[in-house]
Each structure stands twice: as structure tokens, then as C-alpha cells.
Design an enzyme around this catalytic site. Structure first.
Site, PDB file in Angstrom:
ATOM      1  N   HIS A  73     -12.167  -4.830   8.533  1.00  0.00           N
ATOM      2  CA  HIS A  73     -12.562  -4.607   7.135  1.00  0.00           C
ATOM      3  C   HIS A  73     -13.883  -3.852   7.031  1.00  0.00           C
ATOM      4  O   HIS A  73     -14.588  -3.981   6.027  1.00  0.00           O
ATOM      5  CB  HIS A  73     -12.718  -5.946   6.394  1.00  0.00           C
TER       6      HIS A  73
ATOM      7  N   GLU B 254       0.810  -1.221   0.000  1.00  0.00           N
ATOM      8  CA  GLU B 254       0.000   0.000   0.000  1.00  0.00           C
ATOM      9  C   GLU B 254       0.842   1.270   0.000  1.00  0.00           C
ATOM     10  O   GLU B 254       0.461   2.271  -0.615  1.00  0.00           O
ATOM     11  CB  GLU B 254      -0.972   0.000   1.182  1.00  0.00           C
TER      12      GLU B 254
HETATM   13  C1  LIG Z   1      -2.676  -4.541   3.901  1.00  0.00           C
HETATM   14  C2  LIG Z   1      -3.643  -5.361   3.122  1.00  0.00           C
HETATM   15  N1  LIG Z   1      -3.745  -5.189   1.789  1.00  0.00           N
HETATM   16  C3  LIG Z   1      -4.624  -5.891   1.074  1.00  0.00           C
HETATM   17  C4  LIG Z   1      -5.449  -6.808   1.668  1.00  0.00           C
HETATM   18  C5  LIG Z   1      -6.488  -7.546   0.850  1.00  0.00           C
HETATM   19  N2  LIG Z   1      -6.129  -8.950   0.672  1.00  0.00           N
HETATM   20  C6  LIG Z   1      -6.634  -9.902   1.449  1.00  0.00           C
HETATM   21  S1  LIG Z   1      -6.047 -11.413   1.088  1.00  0.00           S
HETATM   22  C7  LIG Z   1      -5.085 -10.779  -0.163  1.00  0.00           C
HETATM   23  C8  LIG Z   1      -4.216 -11.689  -0.931  1.00  0.00           C
HETATM   24  C9  LIG Z   1      -3.181 -12.266  -0.068  1.00  0.00           C
HETATM   25  O1  LIG Z   1      -2.440 -13.185  -0.771  1.00  0.00           O
HETATM   26  P1  LIG Z   1      -1.425 -14.149  -0.051  1.00  0.00           P
HETATM   27  O2  LIG Z   1      -0.588 -13.380   0.913  1.00  0.00           O
HETATM   28  O3  LIG Z   1      -0.732 -14.909  -1.090  1.00  0.00           O
HETATM   29  O4  LIG Z   1      -2.326 -15.101   0.859  1.00  0.00           O
HETATM   30  P2  LIG Z   1      -3.409 -16.173   0.405  1.00  0.00           P
HETATM   31  O5  LIG Z   1      -4.722 -15.442   0.452  1.00  0.00           O
HETATM   32  O6  LIG Z   1      -3.036 -16.689  -0.932  1.00  0.00           O
HETATM   33  O7  LIG Z   1      -3.369 -17.216   1.468  1.00  0.00           O
HETATM   34  C10 LIG Z   1      -5.256  -9.418  -0.279  1.00  0.00           C
HETATM   35  C11 LIG Z   1      -4.604  -8.570  -1.264  1.00  0.00           C
HETATM   36  C12 LIG Z   1      -5.333  -6.962   3.060  1.00  0.00           C
HETATM   37  N3  LIG Z   1      -6.129  -7.792   3.737  1.00  0.00           N
HETATM   38  N4  LIG Z   1      -4.429  -6.241   3.757  1.00  0.00           N
END
Ligand SMILES: Cc1ncc(C[n+]2csc(CCOP(=O)(O)OP(=O)(O)O)c2C)c(N)n1
Ligand SMILES: Cc1ncc(C[n+]2csc(CCOP(=O)(O)OP(=O)(O)O)c2C)c(N)n1
Ligand SMILES: [Mg+2]
Ligand SMILES: [Mg+2]
Lengths: 340, 325, 340, 325
Positions: free
Chosen positions: D130, D61
Site C-alpha cells: 500500500h 478495479e
Molecule cells: C484490490 C483492492 N481494492 C481495494 C482495496 C481497499 N480495501 C481494503 S479493505 C476493503 C474492503 C473490503 O471489504 P470486505 O472484503 O468485506 O472485508 P472486510 O474489511 O469487511 O473484512 C477495501 C475496498 C484493496 N485492499 N484491494
């Protein structure tokens, strides 16, 4: 640098793991699978509100790591935390109750799917902000070492989390303070709907970075319960004996979508199929090949089926939270008042 | 016997008082150890408590607060320094989204007895990125307690209360006050959070002030007295919990309210105090509720400009005169 | 891992650099030195208010990099930014005016020592929050590449900044978007009052990390104007021709304290002395050894002396800002009103 | 001819309108491209504008907002998405300390024509991390413009104004409104920032509401009408600039004010509106100034609990009845 998009061939080398540990690993994988399948169904039925993020296909990591942990160790996980919470021994009905927003939930319905916590089981919380829990986990590790308890902290996170600032601060801090912590990256190749290799220029987003902080790092087949258990045991053992932090990057894949009803269709079909062929439940075949009694495995499966049925029914039957619960536990005095 | 000490030295005494009392209290932050902090407010603590309990960190504000939070939930009572309150923005997620919410989200499973202390506010010609008064950022987030003492005695007593409190407390040390002095008695000092103090009684107008503005409000009250206006001055001391009772009782008596804030105008704590009074003491009011604030602008660096925009004694006097007219 | 705390032996290899460039490098180093010495004196005289962070002893980096830049390139620097601002051609009196909080200052007195900016010289700002400007600099690089101008962005930062989250996000982002940017770490071994090696577990806090993002990195003697100029020219040239981002870690040392009146006594005396012996002004001897005319060097020195005298006098004589200036330029319409 | 479209589709139309008009407008953020965003509000934009102008980012971010800021100061007009407004905390330094202050600190040398769009607020059972409504965080920081539309038409018009504005604008899309529909005429729509809208005229009480609360305020006005109370409902639309004139004129007419906020109680925009009125229209008031807000607590996840705490139509009605009594 493009990551391997398909599972690497499984190592033939058989690890030296006791039968009863293997049965426990199998029991964990089966129970986590059953739980996630049911959670998905209840989400589609409208009973799980909000959102939920499943570990379908990724169960071997939570299973393997949790099995390698001591009862009083700490775990910190993400919004995708059902598996990690259950694997530490939190009862299914308390977790399911939380997903359904019931009084019986681990957080009384105030946390929901993304915030499962059970301090009595060492599950110190599921955090929905990418990366934040990594720095918090350091704090638990620091405290354990100050208190001299020998407790180790494990922090699970996704591949996508490796690009956020808190990841960087957490790793450096853990190493400089030589904290008893193990970082476990569940690299499932995808963030939400975007592949990790499109936003990272190194092949192993977690492991390739660990050296930039002086951390030991290890890459493991995250769909192999034995392999995960093995590397986790060593990393945790090292942390416990004062050897400091380490990083495990476990390669895996989610069978379903990112969250809620996402069908995950943005992913190439061959990729999904290749990984499904490497389902962690394939562990069953290895156990049989090792000469284990199939009846024992069936008993484990039956028990899991019975437990998930019971947990779902219990959660559905559980009362909604009292409305007054909305006004409790803002503060340590139990209340919410900000004034006199 | 009371001793005359600086606000700066009160910080050190306050931390030492609590660290002596309780082994689970730790102090971490950038340059807090050998250097004694950039404001020299922690000088000497390393010598007394050693490098395990007084510990320097990397320049990693999220890691600092994460360490404090994780440690607080597992048995320590950490004090984390964020060098300038402006830097809270670099770790605001930890403060506003993690610390503030975790107890509630877990329905009370997690307890977070920690203090974040930070140097707040302007007046030192440091420019817009090192001069903000951001106590209102914290007040706007449920789950955080917010304290801002105006003098050495209160600093020690409220700090002790903050360390002993089981919730996360943001403790704002006003940096323009570090060299100011006040009388402090010997021995342990512990005050109660959420208690405002009437520092001067009056009958015509209630002035509510915080931290650096308390002294100015008192000076304004002196000038108002010369004009025949009797001002009551309240040192708010803590924003959360808020001592609504003291404010309202005073306004019921004086029928007029002026708040004096160092922070920029919009949505400051003054607006909350005004709104509280406008709802709960409306029928007691005899005139418009007035806020004296820094205008809604970033702080300029040049001394003449910074002095122009921070609330002056004159502007407080003018605000009161307007309120009573 | 402990960093080398003393300067590495200077390389004997003579770089192939034109005489007129060498003279320009010398001119830069001398002018930056004179400016910082005067700024310190004016701070001690109470004329520079607030704070100021000097580059005394570190001048070769700003000098070398700026000399390698194109006029329309962008620089982003930190609160320790006098040198970087001047090296891009911003007049001494406008910089001194800002330090003294005068109307004549580059920011009309509203920025102060920590926020020197001169957009017309490509000096896109001095930022006082560690790490923030690294991600902002990416944006300028992105914009330049979208606009197809060939402009390169340079972001200067300190060793301490390598542990903050924004550093991590900036490097990964720059590489994934292949931005025309050069990150320049001025590793002076100390943060404020704490040595960098006490809070970092790798030897080169910037360079050892660049590979974790796929960035090319190079370590250079930051007290040698030729060496800095040489690596900067190559990194900037590569960025300009589409070769993407890179990282330069320049080893250096500050002669004085961190800021304000800090005497810097927390540092071991031998360390300070060893580095003072490697003063970038020693460049003068190399120029003489190369056969350059001493009179030319003296002329440069005299001009710098005259300029700093004139700039100080001009700044002292300049009026304070009009008080109304406090209420201008919050918004693009020139005003500050938040309401109708 | 007006078409009935969702608030979600209005986002896409608004962005497309501006990207067609001006080549220097770019959209960046996590999953904004092929995926069309987690709320599907940007679906289709990648196809029309291609992967250079609609670009996915890492989960970084600070890097996202840094890129937007640096680009804005050098010739682009970026739109940056922060997926949930809660995540603003992870990059608050960029918003509150860099973007908000850089123009001022450089005395106007730097211009920042950028928009941060973000999904704000609760009601979707996403829990405390959220679901926050954080528009007041931005309002409290000088140098930021703050917009929060309540319906598809306003969303398009105000978004266009935000993109064309030369200052940093935080554009809050209320996520509970994404599926709601409204009539939108054909062709280009551009509105003006800082203009509130009287969405219902009345004489007894002024209700000031924002975003998700506007519809509830209108429903409350319906119920109040049945009780013989005539409520005027103002959709604030933008917090900075604030349309103080419309608010004050309305209160001068009705003599009573009720604000309705989704955000938690302390220091919300409602406190600013109340304070403004309490200072500038005091002598026109006939009763206490009342705020209806979410209580000062984090948001719970369970649906029953979340519904309990968000301001309901009934609580707005009660607030108005109290105000006029
Ligand atoms: C600071 C922040 N940015 C964006 C998000 C939105 N978000 C939730 S899950 C996700 C993807 C995360 O991917 P990964 O770390 O690979 O974990 P996975 O869901 O694949 O287990 C995003 C972008 C968030 N929760 N927090
Ligand atoms: C986010 C943040 N944390 C802390 C500070 C306070 N601070 C200012 S300079 C400094 C030391 C920086 O050291 P380094 O990066 O090595 O740069 P140097 O001053 O040596 O040039 C610190 C901690 C800050 N400005 N911003
Ligand atoms: Mg992933
Ligand atoms: Mg340094």
C-alpha cells in the site's frame, strides 16, 4: 435482493461437540477479543503505526475454523488477519511486536499489521490486496496434494472480495483441479464504508456464487463458535479425504470501524446494537448452561488477560529493528543487490 | 558435439532438462499440454512427463500465477507459462505486488522458487496487444529477477539457472526468435544469472543489446567495421541481476555507449544502463550516451509500419556513428 | 459435468419472423461465410499477415444479433471479430483492407485482424485480451443510459472467456448498475486447443453463471439464425426499455482451426462432422421450405460473391500505409510526442 | 485573495471545479460517495453532485476502469478513482493494454478523455502493498499521460488540465502530501500539462524532483546554500508530456544534474531524465549524473525502516555534493 441486515435467530439445535473442544473454542474467542481490544488501544496511543483492521465481534470464525484444523494445515488471510494468525497458535507477543514495528515481530517489523505471517505455524501470510490470496492459496493446496501430505488449505476473505476477478478465477480453478481447500467468507455486511448489498445483486455474495463453479457451499452463523467449528470440520474433513473444495459463508459483523480510528458511524445504530447483542462472547452463557464449571472459564479469561498484558509489555520493550534489516531478504540469498 | 537447433526447440529441451532432474518442477499454463503451446515450444513434454506435471489451465492468468506462487512457497518449483507477455498485465498484481514482495514482507519466511516464462516482443504483425516487449515492467519492480536470452544455448543455460534459483524469475522468450537457430552442445547446460556476454570485441563504442536486438547489433557492428568503427557488442542476457561490471569495464575501454532496446523509449532498461554509466563511468566518456529504441508508441500491425518502428540495423549504425562523432 | 458435445436437436417450432428479416439474416450469413472463406485463402497466400481468427460455422450468431440491433447501438467484440464487424454494416473492403495491412483498412492498417473497429457503425472495437472488452462494454452502456439515448450495447465473447476475472467483474457491475447491455457468449466448445469442459465444472459456462449475478440468461442454438435473432431481439428490447442486462449463451462450433493456419485436428472427427451437418447455411433449406423464391436467395449469393471479389481486389490494390502513419494518433492531437 | 488549504481539500476543490463546469464529468470509485474516500479527499462531492454523478462501485478495479474507458469513448468524461496506486496492478491490463493503445490501434477513431486518480507513495507505514510509488509504471507505457502534483495549487490546476485533456491521464496524488498545506487563489485554476516549474533558481546544480520529493529538494537546497552550493530545483509536475526543455536549459546553466525519486531505483523516471540529459546536453556536463532514489527494495512497514529507505534531505544533499565535487 436485500440481505438480511440483522442476525438470523440462533438455531436451538445443540451440536455434538466435546467439552474440551468447547473450552478451546472459548479460549480462542476470549484471547482474540482481548488482543483486538488491546491493539485498538495501542493504535489510539500512537504505538501501532500505519493502520490496523480488527476482528472485534468476528472472533468466532477464526476460532471455530482454526480449532477444526490440523497443525500442519495452511491458512491464508487478509489485512484483517490478527485473529486468524493468533488462532493458529502464533504467540501474542510476536504478533503484537509486528503491529508495533519491532524486531520481535513475526516479520521483524517489515510486514506490519496487514502482513502477519508465520510459516512455522502454517500461517502463510496476510495479503492486503483484495482477492489475491485466494489464487495463491490454491497453489498451496495444489502443492499439498502433489506432495501427498494430506494438508488442507483455508483461505479467509471478506464479503467485498466476492466482486473482484481473482475470486472468480480462484473458485473455478480450485474446482477444476479438485483442490483440498476451504474458502471462508466472513460476511460482515460491510466493505469499508459501503454495504455489500449495494454492490451485489444476490443475497449471499459468496454462497450464491459457489454453485456457478460447482462448489459445495454452506451458510453459517459466524458468531456461533460451535456452528463454525462444525461446518469447518466437515468441509476440512472432506477436503482432506479428496472431496475437493468448498465454500463457507459465515454471517457476522464487526463491532468497530473498518480500520485505524474509524468509529464506524456510517452504520445504522440499531444494526450495530442488534449484532452486539449477538456477541460471540455470549458463548460463555451457553457453556454455563451446558453445565461447565465457571471457574474454568474464569481461568481462561485470566490467562488471556495475563498473556495480553505480557505481550503488550514485551512488544513495547522490544527494540526497533536494526536499520540494516531494511536491506535484507529481498532475495533468497538474504541480500538486496540487483547488480554485480 | 554441437547440434543446430531452434530457439523454439531449446525451450522444450530446457524444460525437459530441469523436469528430468527435479521431480518438484511442474509446468502449467494455457494449452501447454497436448497442444504444446501456441508457439509449439512445449510440444512433447506432456508425453514425457504426463498430465500431472504438465498441465493445462483455464484462461485465468491470476489463477495460474497464484497457483505457481502458492506451490512455490510450499515445496514445488513451478514453471508457469503466460502465453504472451502482454497478458502479464492481466495478472500484474500477482507478479509485482505479491511475488515480488512476499519474501521481503515476511522477512525471509517465504521462499518463491518459480519461473514465469512468456513470449515477448514484436515483429510478428500481431498488433499492439500481442507484441509488447515488457521486460522493463519487471525490471522496475524490486524482488523480481529478469532474464531474456538471445540464442538457443543461452536459453537453455539461463533457463536452468532460473529454475534452480530460489527467487521468482521472469523468463522472456523473444517470440521473433523462436524460428532462429544456434549451436548447442550435448549434455546438461547451466549458466549463471546476472552474467552478460561480450559477443564481439571492439574499441570505439560499446553496444549493449538484449534478446532480438543482439543479432541486429552484431550486424550493425559488421557495417560499422566497414566504416572503420570498431564496436564491442554486449549481450546483456539478464536485467536483474544486472552485470554492471561488464558494461562499465567495456565503456571504460571504448568511452562510448549505445543501448539497443526493442521496448518503447521511456524508462526502458536502456535508460537504467545509461544512467548507471553516466553516474559511475562519467569521467571515462567521450561522447553522448545514446539509446536506440522503438519510439514511444504502441506497435502497429501492418508489416511496413511495424518494420518502420522496431530498431533496425541502420538505426543502430546511425546511433553508433553519432555516438563516436 | 460434461457438456453436450454434439448439437442439440433443432426445435421444430417455427418462430414468427417476417420474410424480409429472414432474407436479411440469410444475406448476413452468406456474406460472413464468403468473407471468412476468402480471408482464409488470403492468409494462406501470405497476404494476411500476423494472425486471423475466423467465424466459419459460427456466422448465425453475429448475423442474428446484428439484425436485431438498432443502427446506433454499440458492439464490442474479440480478436475473432470479422463477422461481428461486417454484420453491423462495415464495408467488406475496409475490413479486408485492414486484414491486409493497407491504408484502406478500417484502422489504416494499424489494428489488423484482431482490432477491427468502426466507430461510425457502432463497432467500438475488437479486443485481443480475453475478457477486457466486457468491462469496457459496460462503460458504453453506462454512458448511453446517462445520455438517455436508448442505445444498447452488445458484447460478444467466447466460452473460454468465462473463466477470467474480468468476466466476473463485468457481470456483477452490469447488474448492480442495471446497464442496458447484452452479453453474448459464443460457446464453440473449444478455447484454442483445449475443450472448455476440461477447465470448467459447470455445464453452461456462461449461462450457468449468470444467476450468480442476478442476470437473466438464455441458452440458444447458435447455428439457427432465427433462434438467435429471436432471443437477441428480446434481450435487446428489454435492455432498451430499462430492464437491465442479460446473458445469451449461443451453442456453436467453428468449422476450422483456432487461428492462422491451424487445421483444428485436435478435435474428434465425429464432433466436427456432426456440427458441419448443422451448418448455419442450412438456413437456406428452411427458407425454401417456407416457400421463398430461390432466385432471391441466388441473388443474395451472387451479390455476396461479387462483393467479396471486389473487396479482395480493392484491398490487394490498395496502397500500403504511409510510413508516417506509424507516428500518428497516439494522442488526441494526432501526434506521438511525449515531450516538448 | 489566496487561501491556505490542504492538498486533500484541493482534490475536492479540483473535482468540484470541473464537475460544475461540465455535466459530462462523473466520479466513480470505491467508497468515493458517502464515505468521501478513504483519504476523505472526495468528502462533500456526493452532496453537491448527487449519487448519479458521484457513484460508489463494487471492489472491482477492472470493472471501474472498464466503465470509465467505455464511457469516455462514448461521450462522458469520467474520473475513476483507484484507491491506492498499488491496486493499479489489479487492473493494469485496462490501463496499459486497453486505454493506452486503443486510440492508436483504431487510428484515432476512439478518443478517451478520462482521468484515473490514485493515492500514490509511501511514508504512512502501510507496508509494501500500500505504499508504492508507481508513476514510472505508467511513464513506461506509450499512450498514457502522467501527472503528479506537489502542492494544492498545482493539484487543482493540473487536475483541471487532466480532465479537459482528450487523452487518458493518470493523476497521482501523493498520499503523504494530503495533510500538507499551500496557498491557493480564488476562482478557476487551470494549468498546462507538460510544464515543469523552477521552484528555486540556482547555478551550481539542477535538482529535478516530483511530488513528495519537491519539498525535500527545497530543504536540501537550503542546506546546500549554507555550504555555498547554489541549487536550482525543478518540480517536474508531469512525466508525460515531459518538459524536456526546462530540464535541459537548467542543466546547460548548472552543468550538473541530480534527480530525486520516491520510487525504487531501476528504470524510474529519473533514469529517463538522466538519459535525456546524457544524450542531449552531454557536452554541457561537468560531472556525473546522479540519482537519489529509494533503493531497489519493497517498502518495509516499520517506521524506522521506512524512514531509512525513502530519500531523505540528507541523501539529496549528499547527492548534490557528490555531483558538484
Ligand atoms: C484490490 C483492492 N481494492 C481495494 C482495496 C481497499 N480495501 C481494503 S479493505 C476493503 C474492503 C473490503 O471489504 P470486505 O472484503 O468485506 O472485508 P472486510 O474489511 O469487511 O473484512 C477495501 C475496498 C484493496 N485492499 N484491494
Ligand atoms: C488474457 C488472455 N489470455 C489468453 C489469451 C490467448 N487466447 C487467445 S484466444 C484464446 C482462446 C479463447 O477461447 P474462447 O474464449 O472460447 O474464444 P474462441 O477463440 O473460441 O472464439 C486464448 C487462450 C488472450 N488473448 N488473453
Ligand atoms: Mg466485509
Ligand atoms: Mg471457444
Amino acid at each position: 435482493m436485500v440481505q438480511a441486515r440483522f442476525p438470523e435467530p440462533v438455531s436451538d439445535e445443540l451440536l455434538d461437540i466435546e467439552d474440551k473442544t468447547r473450552l478451546e473454542l472459548y479460549r480462542q474467542v476470549v484471547r482474540l477479543r482481548r488482543f483486538e481490544e488491546r491493539a485498538y488501544r495501542l493504535f489510539m496511543d500512537g504505538l501501532v503505526k500505519g493502520t490496523s483492521h480488527l476482528s472485534l465481534g468476528m472472533e468466532a470464525i477464526a476460532a471455530g475454523v482454526a480449532t477444526a484444523m490440523r497443525e500442519d494445515d495452511y491458512t491464508f488471510c487478509t489485512y484483517r488477519g490478527h485473529a486468524h494468525t493468533l488462532a493458529r497458535g502464533v504467540p501474542m507477543d510476536a504478533v503484537m511486536g509486528e503491529l508495533l514495528g519491532r524486531q520481535s515481530g513475526v516479520c521483524g517489523g517489515k510486514g506490519g499489521s496487514m502482513h502477519l505471517t508465520s510459516v512455522e505455524h502454517g500461517v502463510m501470510g496476510s495479503y492486503a490486496i483484495i482477492g489475491a490470496h485466494l489464487v495463491i492459496a490454491n497453489g498451496a493446496a495444489w502443492s499439498a496434494s502433489e506432495r501427498g501430505t494430506g494438508q488442507v488449505t483455508v483461505a479467509f476473505f471478506g464479503d467485498g472480495a466476492t466482486n473482484i476477478g481473482a475470486f472468480h478465477e480462484a473458485l473455478n480453478f480450485a474446482k477444476v483441479w479438485e483442490l483440498p481447500i476451504v474458502f471462508v467468507c466472513e460476511n460482515n455486511l460491510w466493505m469499508e464504508y459501503t454495504p455489500i448489498d449495494s454492490v451485489t445483486a444476490v443475497e449471499h455474495p459468496a454462497a450464491d456464487r459457489a454453485s456457478a463453479y460447482g462448489l459445495e457451499s454452506i451458510i453459517v452463523d459466524g458468531n456461533d463458535p460451535d456452528a463454525v467449528y462444525d461446518v469447518a470440520s466437515r468441509a476440512i474433513g472432506r477436503a482432506r479425504s479428496g472431496g475437493g473444495p468448498s465454500m463457507i459463508e459465515a454471517k457476522t459483523y464487526r463491532h468497530g470501524g473498518h480500520s485505524r480510528a474509524d468509529p464506524g458511524t456510517y452504520r445504522p445504530e440499531e444494526e450495530v446494537e442488534a449484532w452486539k447483542a449477538r456477541d460471540p462472547l455470549g458463548y460463555r452463557d451457553r457453556l454455563l448452561a451446558l453445565g461447565m464449571d465457571e471457574a474454568e472459564l474464569v481461568a481462561i479469561e485470566d490467562e488471556a488477560d495475563a498473556d495480553i498484558d505480557a505481550a503488550s509489555e514485551a512488544a513495547k520493550a522490544a527494540p526497533l529493528p536494526d536499520l540494516e534489516a531494511a536491506y535484507t531478504n529481498v532475495w533468497a540469498d538474504g541480500g538486496w543487490s540487483w547488480r554485480n | 558435439m554441437a547440434e543446430l537447433i531452434t530457439y523454439r526447440d531449446a525451450v522444450k529441451r530446457a524444460i525437459a532438462q530441469e523436469m528430468r532432474r527435479d521431480d518438484s518442477v511442474y509446468l502449467i499454463g494455457e494449452d501447454v499440454g497436448d497442444a504444446g503451446g501456441v508457439f509449439k515450444a512445449t510440444k512433447g513434454l506432456l508425453d514425457e512427463f504426463g498430465p500431472v506435471r504438465v498441465r493445462d489451465t483455464p484462461i485465468s492468468e491470476e489463477a495460474i500465477l497464484g497457483a505457481a506462487m502458492g506451490a512455490a512457497m510450499t515445496g514445488l518449483r513451478p514453471i508457469a507459462e503466460i502465453m504472451f507477455s502482454d497478458f502479464l498485465a492481466t495478472c500484474w498484481d500477482l507478479v509485482a505486488v505479491e511475488m515480488a514482495k512476499t519474501r521481503y514482507m515476511t522477512d525471509g519466511q517465504v521462499t518463491l522458487p518459480l519461473v514465469i516464462r512468456t513470449a515477448n516482443g514484436g515483429g510478428l504483425r500481431f498488433g499492439a496487444q500481442h507484441s509488447q516487449a515488457v521486460e522493463n515492467w519487471a525490471m522496475a519492480v524490486p524482488g523480481l529477477k529478469v532474464v531474456a536470452p538471445s540464442n538457443p544455448h543461452d536459453l537453455i543455460g539461463l533457463f536452468a539457472a532460473a529454475v534452480r534459483d530460489d527467487d521468482p524469475v521472469l523468463f522472456f522468450e523473444q517470440k521473433s526468435l523462436y524460428p532462429t537457430k544456434g549451436h548447442v552442445e550435448e549434455g546438461e547446460i547451466v549458466e549463471e544469472l546476472g552474467t552478460a556476454k561480450i559477443v564481439r570485441s571492439g574499441t570505439d563504442v560499446t553496444i549493449v543489446a538484449l534478446a532480438s536486438m543482439v543479432r541486429r547489433a552484431e550486424q550493425a557492428a559488421d557495417e560499422l567495421a566497414e566504416q572503420g568503427i570498431s564496436a564491442e557488442v554486449i549481450d546483456l542476457r539478464s536485467l536483474v541481476p544486472l552485470d554492471a561490471t561488464t558494461i562499465i569495464e567495456s565503456v571504460v575501454k571504448t568511452s562510448r555507449l549505445v543501448t539497443v532496446e526493442e521496448n518503447p523509449r521511456l524508462c526502458g532498461w536502456g535508460s537504467e544502463v545509461v544512467s548507471l554509466v553516466a553516474e559511475e563511468a562519467f569521467w571515462h566518456l567521450d561522447g553522448p550516451l545514446t539509446r536506440v529504441t522503438t519510439p514511444h508508441i504502441p506497435l502497429p500491425s501492418a508489416d511496413a509500419l511495424e518494420d518502420e518502428v522496431l530498431p533496425s540495423v541502420q538505426r543502430i549504425v546511425d546511433g553508433c556513428v553519432k555516438a563516436v562523432s
